[in-house]
Design a protein around this motif. Structure first.
Motif, short mmCIF file in Angstrom:
data_model
loop_
_atom_site.label_atom_id
_atom_site.label_comp_id
_atom_site.label_asym_id
_atom_site.label_seq_id
_atom_site.Cartn_x
_atom_site.Cartn_y
_atom_site.Cartn_z
N LEU A 9 -33.98 -65.90 83.04
CA LEU A 9 -33.14 -65.26 84.61
C LEU A 9 -31.68 -65.97 84.25
N LEU A 10 -30.72 -64.64 83.79
CA LEU A 10 -29.72 -65.72 84.32
C LEU A 10 -29.13 -65.34 85.63
N ALA A 11 -29.00 -66.29 86.39
CA ALA A 11 -28.15 -65.69 87.49
C ALA A 11 -27.10 -66.09 87.88
N ARG A 12 -26.06 -65.74 87.67
CA ARG A 12 -24.15 -66.50 88.02
C ARG A 12 -23.75 -65.65 89.34
N ALA A 13 -23.61 -66.83 90.27
CA ALA A 13 -23.49 -66.82 91.17
C ALA A 13 -21.22 -66.42 90.75
N THR A 14 -20.54 -65.89 91.15
CA THR A 14 -18.69 -65.22 91.24
C THR A 14 -18.04 -64.98 92.46
N GLU A 28 -32.36 -70.50 69.90
CA GLU A 28 -31.77 -70.69 68.45
C GLU A 28 -30.38 -70.06 67.93
N ARG A 29 -30.29 -68.43 68.15
CA ARG A 29 -29.31 -67.72 68.28
C ARG A 29 -28.40 -68.32 69.38
N TYR A 30 -28.72 -67.27 70.58
CA TYR A 30 -27.11 -68.07 71.56
C TYR A 30 -27.40 -69.18 72.91
N GLY A 31 -27.99 -70.37 72.58
CA GLY A 31 -27.99 -71.41 72.61
C GLY A 31 -26.91 -71.50 73.56
N ALA A 32 -26.15 -72.60 72.45
CA ALA A 32 -24.62 -72.64 72.32
C ALA A 32 -23.73 -72.46 73.61
N MET A 33 -23.83 -70.99 73.40
CA MET A 33 -22.90 -69.76 73.70
C MET A 33 -23.40 -69.70 74.91
N LEU A 34 -25.04 -69.97 76.09
CA LEU A 34 -24.88 -69.62 76.85
C LEU A 34 -25.23 -70.75 77.90
N ALA A 35 -25.13 -71.64 76.58
CA ALA A 35 -24.89 -73.68 78.23
C ALA A 35 -23.55 -73.60 77.88
N ALA A 36 -22.64 -72.83 77.26
CA ALA A 36 -21.32 -73.47 76.97
C ALA A 36 -20.96 -72.71 78.49
N LEU A 37 -21.14 -70.51 78.55
CA LEU A 37 -20.77 -69.78 79.66
C LEU A 37 -21.54 -70.52 81.18
N LEU A 38 -22.07 -71.03 80.81
CA LEU A 38 -23.01 -71.34 82.06
C LEU A 38 -21.63 -72.94 82.14
N ASP A 40 -18.64 -73.88 81.49
CA ASP A 40 -17.11 -73.13 81.70
C ASP A 40 -16.98 -72.19 82.81
N HIS A 41 -18.60 -71.39 83.90
CA HIS A 41 -17.81 -71.15 84.30
C HIS A 41 -17.59 -71.69 85.90
N ALA A 42 -16.57 -70.99 86.26
CA ALA A 42 -16.00 -71.80 87.67
C ALA A 42 -16.99 -72.30 89.00
N GLY A 43 -17.81 -70.92 89.78
CA GLY A 43 -18.49 -71.21 90.23
C GLY A 43 -19.98 -71.41 90.02
N ALA A 44 -20.55 -71.05 90.71
CA ALA A 44 -22.17 -71.64 90.43
C ALA A 44 -22.60 -71.26 89.47
N ALA A 45 -23.75 -71.29 88.99
CA ALA A 45 -24.40 -70.88 87.77
C ALA A 45 -26.14 -71.68 87.31
N HIS A 46 -26.15 -70.34 88.04
CA HIS A 46 -27.87 -71.11 87.48
C HIS A 46 -28.93 -70.13 86.30
N SER A 47 -29.48 -70.82 85.59
CA SER A 47 -30.82 -70.10 84.54
C SER A 47 -32.12 -70.49 84.50
N TYR A 48 -32.15 -69.09 84.54
CA TYR A 48 -33.96 -69.53 85.10
C TYR A 48 -34.81 -69.27 83.46
N TYR A 49 -35.54 -70.08 83.20
CA TYR A 49 -36.10 -69.30 82.37
C TYR A 49 -38.32 -69.40 82.69
N PHE A 50 -38.81 -68.70 82.39
CA PHE A 50 -40.69 -67.82 82.57
C PHE A 50 -40.89 -68.65 81.41
#
Length: 125
Positions: A9-14, A28-38, A40-50
């Motif tokens: 779950l990627l929860a992003r507060a904007t 493996e495929r999207y990790g670097a992109m999602l970590a950079a998104l989190l 670089d986001h100006a507001g609070a950003a949260h990522s959840y993993y089940f």
């Protein structure tokens, strides 16, 4: 084919809007992109993993109305154990967390619990 059964779950507060969305991704495929998104986001950003073992994932799968859309063998092909984002950005939700507890946790930690909510047409008088 549908995405993997374990959906982080990627929860992003904007500002002025908050967004919470399920995200299907393989680290493996999207990790670097999602970590950079989190990061670089100006507001609070949260990522959840089940963090749910495969056998529990299968049990939960059969409680869903669309359980016939894919097989256990399909799921086995998608399942990647410990598929978390790099850098420890994911907040883990374990198999012992109930649906209610998970929702309450995400709402509380992201600030969505107290956020203003737009009127929804289904709630109109």
């Amino acid at each position: 084919m549908p995405g993997p059964p374990r959906r982080p779950l990627l929860a992003r507060a904007t500002t002025p809007r908050r967004v919470c969305r399920p995200a299907c991704r393989r680290a493996e495929r999207y990790g670097a992109m999602l970590a950079a998104l989190l990061a670089d986001h100006a507001g609070a950003a949260h990522s959840y993993y089940f963090d749910v073992p495969f056998d529990v994932t299968v049990e939960r799968h059969f409680t869903k109305p669309n359980h016939a859309d894919w097989t256990v063998d399909d799921m086995r092909g998608w399942y990647v154990e410990d598929d978390v984002l790099p850098g420890g950005v994911d907040r883990l939700i374990g198999a012992d967390s109930t649906e209610h507890d998970t929702v309450e946790r995400v709402l509380a930690e992201t600030g969505l619990l107290l956020a203003d909510r737009p009127a929804h047409p289904s709630l109109a008088d």
